[in-house]
Design a protein around this motif. Structure first.
Motif, PDB file in Angstrom:
ATOM      1  N   ASN A 162      22.240  63.098 115.301  1.00 47.04           N
ATOM      2  CA  ASN A 162      21.210  63.843 114.484  1.00 47.04           C
ATOM      3  C   ASN A 162      20.270  62.854 113.649  1.00 47.04           C
ATOM      4  OD1 ASN A 162      22.403  63.383 112.112  1.00 47.04           O
ATOM      5  ND2 ASN A 162      23.369  65.536 112.129  1.00 47.04           N
ATOM      6  N   ASN A 217      19.567  62.822 110.694  1.00 44.03           N
ATOM      7  CA  ASN A 217      20.161  62.164 109.457  1.00 44.03           C
ATOM      8  C   ASN A 217      21.218  61.256 109.846  1.00 44.03           C
ATOM      9  OD1 ASN A 217      20.849  62.820 106.616  1.00 44.03           O
ATOM     10  ND2 ASN A 217      22.990  63.136 107.200  1.00 44.03           N
ATOM     11  N   THR A 218      22.017  61.305 110.840  1.00 44.28           N
ATOM     12  CA  THR A 218      23.113  60.210 110.982  1.00 44.28           C
ATOM     13  C   THR A 218      22.505  58.711 111.475  1.00 44.28           C
ATOM     14  OG1 THR A 218      24.692  61.650 111.960  1.00 44.28           O
ATOM     15  CG2 THR A 218      24.932  59.526 112.837  1.00 44.28           C
ATOM     16  N   GLU A 249      20.934  57.476 107.932  1.00 39.31           N
ATOM     17  CA  GLU A 249      21.835  57.011 106.985  1.00 39.31           C
ATOM     18  C   GLU A 249      22.826  56.095 107.612  1.00 39.31           C
ATOM     19  OE1 GLU A 249      21.365  58.321 103.794  1.00 39.31           O
ATOM     20  OE2 GLU A 249      19.542  59.279 104.568  1.00 39.31           O
ATOM     21  N   GLN A 263      26.898  63.295 117.628  1.00 37.64           N
ATOM     22  CA  GLN A 263      26.643  64.621 116.951  1.00 37.64           C
ATOM     23  C   GLN A 263      27.468  65.641 117.866  1.00 37.64           C
ATOM     24  OE1 GLN A 263      22.509  66.500 115.932  1.00 37.64           O
ATOM     25  NE2 GLN A 263      22.556  66.463 118.149  1.00 37.64           N
ATOM     26  N   GLY A 281      24.455  73.074 103.399  1.00 39.31           N
ATOM     27  CA  GLY A 281      24.889  71.545 102.934  1.00 39.31           C
ATOM     28  C   GLY A 281      26.357  71.490 103.155  1.00 39.31           C
ATOM     29  N   MET A 289      27.324  70.867 106.655  1.00 37.86           N
ATOM     30  CA  MET A 289      27.034  69.633 107.173  1.00 37.86           C
ATOM     31  C   MET A 289      28.117  68.481 106.442  1.00 37.86           C
ATOM     32  SD  MET A 289      24.387  69.845 109.021  1.00 37.86           S
ATOM     33  CE  MET A 289      23.848  68.106 109.288  1.00 37.86           C
ATOM     34  N   LYS A 290      28.343  68.643 105.282  1.00 33.75           N
ATOM     35  CA  LYS A 290      29.523  67.940 104.581  1.00 33.75           C
ATOM     36  C   LYS A 290      30.660  67.865 105.433  1.00 33.75           C
ATOM     37  CE  LYS A 290      30.986  67.056 100.000  1.00 33.75           C
ATOM     38  NZ  LYS A 290      31.206  67.674  98.785  1.00 33.75           N
ATOM     39  N   LYS A 312      30.938  66.090 108.293  1.00 33.06           N
ATOM     40  CA  LYS A 312      30.774  64.580 107.977  1.00 33.06           C
ATOM     41  C   LYS A 312      29.495  64.109 108.614  1.00 33.06           C
ATOM     42  CE  LYS A 312      35.405  62.910 108.158  1.00 33.06           C
ATOM     43  NZ  LYS A 312      36.138  64.304 108.775  1.00 33.06           N
ATOM     44  N   GLY A 313      28.319  65.335 108.474  1.00 35.88           N
ATOM     45  CA  GLY A 313      27.020  64.799 108.635  1.00 35.88           C
ATOM     46  C   GLY A 313      26.663  64.924 109.911  1.00 35.88           C
ATOM     47  N   LYS A 314      27.604  65.061 111.001  1.00 35.14           N
ATOM     48  CA  LYS A 314      27.255  64.720 112.232  1.00 35.14           C
ATOM     49  C   LYS A 314      26.907  66.099 113.225  1.00 35.14           C
ATOM     50  CE  LYS A 314      31.330  62.646 112.947  1.00 35.14           C
ATOM     51  NZ  LYS A 314      32.716  62.089 113.229  1.00 35.14           N
TER      52      LYS A 314
END
Ligand code: ADP
Ligand code: ZN
Ligand code: MG
Length: 490
Positions: free
Chosen positions: A396, A398-399, A402, A426, A464, A467-468, A471-473
């Motif tokens: 994604n 974000n990944t 970041e 992802q 949020g 997602m957390k 692990k943001g994936k």
């Protein structure tokens, strides 16, 4: 100074710009053309003006002048010549400067620049005519700073090839003048004919300015402000002069044409020499150089060395990659940046995303580090692969931003390798994401109750948390869909 020209008055400005050319050797000798060497180490009998030494014209400097001439749509003179402009100064060992005379190599060109809306009635760009571009040699450099008792002379700069670019008095404010200087700076660096380093003096300008009442056709008395070596100084010096002229005109105080200097420390200009002190250079044709004759061959070499011109490239990339005018301008900030962008666009087959990354993460990194593109451990293939991974939902966004991009810059491998090594693929699996949603709702009964009671702003909190937990994936679209289904309408 607020930079606005007082109502009822109009400023008229024309710039004379000197650009040092990026040739291997000097204009008339074989000495290396390089800044920052041991003083007087790059000199020879020709540039020292020793008796009997003969100048030989540097063909590369001519080619570079032709490149600029072509880029500004100028007409190229088939035959031009060099003159001796005679004056005495310690940094001029020959006692004269070799420069082109009444007929310049390039005449009647132009450059389009953004107009200053404060002084224009239209928002169209403004065409600034360039009257002439001619070749000449630079003088040496005197310095008085090291020791107040003595003057030191460094002749490494003596004989460095220069282009003098004389613009018509078509500029109407200090901001416009600095905009024009920026456009010219952009062009010569884009063409690769100058490094444009203003701190080192590679590009400097003399600004001519006069003021007249609106409606008046004749020009007012002109003042020349010498040797401005930054965009900011051009703006400040001209704003200062314009206001000074208006003050004098309003008081009815006559003043004379003169040459002034900008004192950056005090923020004012002051007289260097008045009109009476105008020098007579007693120029005459340089007897040791033949006429400069431009034939088909020279023109062909110059044109072959030209890159696609920025104005043409801009139109093309807007069309090919669906970019905005602003994006195109930003991507064309330098030739290297634009090349990097296009190579990335080809690598990921997505020009719009390539533009977003270049103007987003890449630019941000360069700004933060104060670096240029060349210093970054990144190539268009890798950046393109990263964008491709996002576009194909392998990771994604974000990944990508970041985790993968920083690892890429740190040289940890290709984007694919980094994703594999760090397990960043992802998560698209519905059942996995459903489980995460259930888990998050189970451990947050309070917010859930509030949400159900109508506090819909808590939805973002749940996104949020999921997602957390993932692990943001996890794929954010799927998270949103499942949350909608699970939470229902409050
Ligand atoms: P000179 O012969 O003194 O070198 P030029 O006619 O070659 O004068 O002009 C030198 C520069 O001064 C050019 O850049 C030109 O645009 C600018 N210039 C000429 N007249 C004016 C004026 N009245 N106000 C502002 N700039 C002017
Ligand atoms: Zn030399
Ligand atoms: Mg002139």
């Amino acid at each position: 100074m607020d930079g606005k020209v007082k109502v009822g008055f109009e400023a008229v400005i024309g710039l004379e710009i000197h650009v040092q050319l990026l040739t291997q050797s000097k204009m008339f000798c074989g000495c290396e053309n390089r800044y920052g060497s041991e003083p007087n180490s790059r000199t020879c009998p020709v540039c020292l003006g020793l008796p009997g030494a003969l100048p030989v014209l540097n063909a590369e400097a001519v080619i570079m002048a032709l490149m600029l001439g072509h880029a500004i749509h100028g007409s190229i003179r088939e035959v031009s010549a060099f003159y001796r402009k005679q004056y005495f100064y310690p940094d001029l060992p020959k006692g004269f400067q070799i420069t082109q005379g009444p007929i310049a190599l390039v005449e009647d060109g132009w450059l389009d620049i953004p107009g200053d809306p404060e002084v224009r009635t239209t928002h169209d760009s403004v065409r600034v005519r360039i009257q002439r571009v001619h070749l000449e040699e630079d003088a040496g450099k005197s310095s008085h700073e090291m020791d107040p008792e003595h003057t030191y002379v460094d002749l490494n700069r003596a004989g460095v090839p220069l282009l003098e670019i004389v613009g018509a008095p078509d500029l109407r404010s200090a901001q416009e003048a600095s905009g024009y200087l920026k456009a010219l700076h952009h062009l010569v660096t884009y063409l690769g004919i100058s490094d444009g380093n203003m701190e080192e003096g590679s590009l400097r300008c003399d600004a001519n300015v006069s003021v007249r009442r609106v409606g008046q056709t004749a020009f007012g008395t002109r003042v020349e402000v010498k040797n401005l070596n930054s965009f900011r100084f051009v703006r400040q010096a001209l704003d200062y002069e314009i206001e000074r002229h208006i003050g004098l005109i309003e008081k009815g105080e006559p003043f004379e044409q003169e040459t002034r200097g900008w004192d950056a420390a005090v923020g004012t200009t002051r007289t260097l020499r008045s009109k009476e002190a105008v020098m007579d250079y007693r120029s005459f044709p340089e007897p040791d150089l033949p006429m400069l004759v431009i034939e088909h061959k020279e023109m062909a070499i110059a044109i072959a060395r030209l890159p696609e011109l920025p104005e043409i490239r801009k139109k093309r990339i807007i069309g090919s990659y669906s970019l905005t005018d602003y994006e195109a301008d930003m991507l064309l900030q330098s030739r290297a940046f634009a090349d990097f962008f296009e190579a990335t666009a080809v690598a990921c087959e997505n020009g719009k995303q390539a533009a977003h990354w270049m103007l987003g993460e890449v630019s941000r990194t360069l700004n933060e580090r104060g670096q240029g593109l060349g210093q970054l451990d990144l190539d268009p293939q890798n950046l393109g692969e990263l964008i491709h991974l996002v576009e194909t939902h392998a990771i994604n966004l974000n990944t990508a931003k970041e985790a993968v991009f920083p690892a890429l810059l740190a040289g940890e491998g290709t984007p694919r390798q980094i994703v594999a090594q760090k397990g960043l693929t992802q998560v698209m699996d519905q059942s996995v994401i459903e489980a995460l949603v259930r888990e998050v709702l189970a451990v947050h009964p309070e917010p859930l109750a509030q949400f159900r009671a109508g506090k819909i702003s808590l939805r973002g909190f749940f996104v949020g948390q999921v997602m957390k937990a993932g692990k943001g994936k996890v794929n954010p679209q799927i998270v949103n869909e499942i949350l909608d289904e699970t939470l229902g309408k409050p």
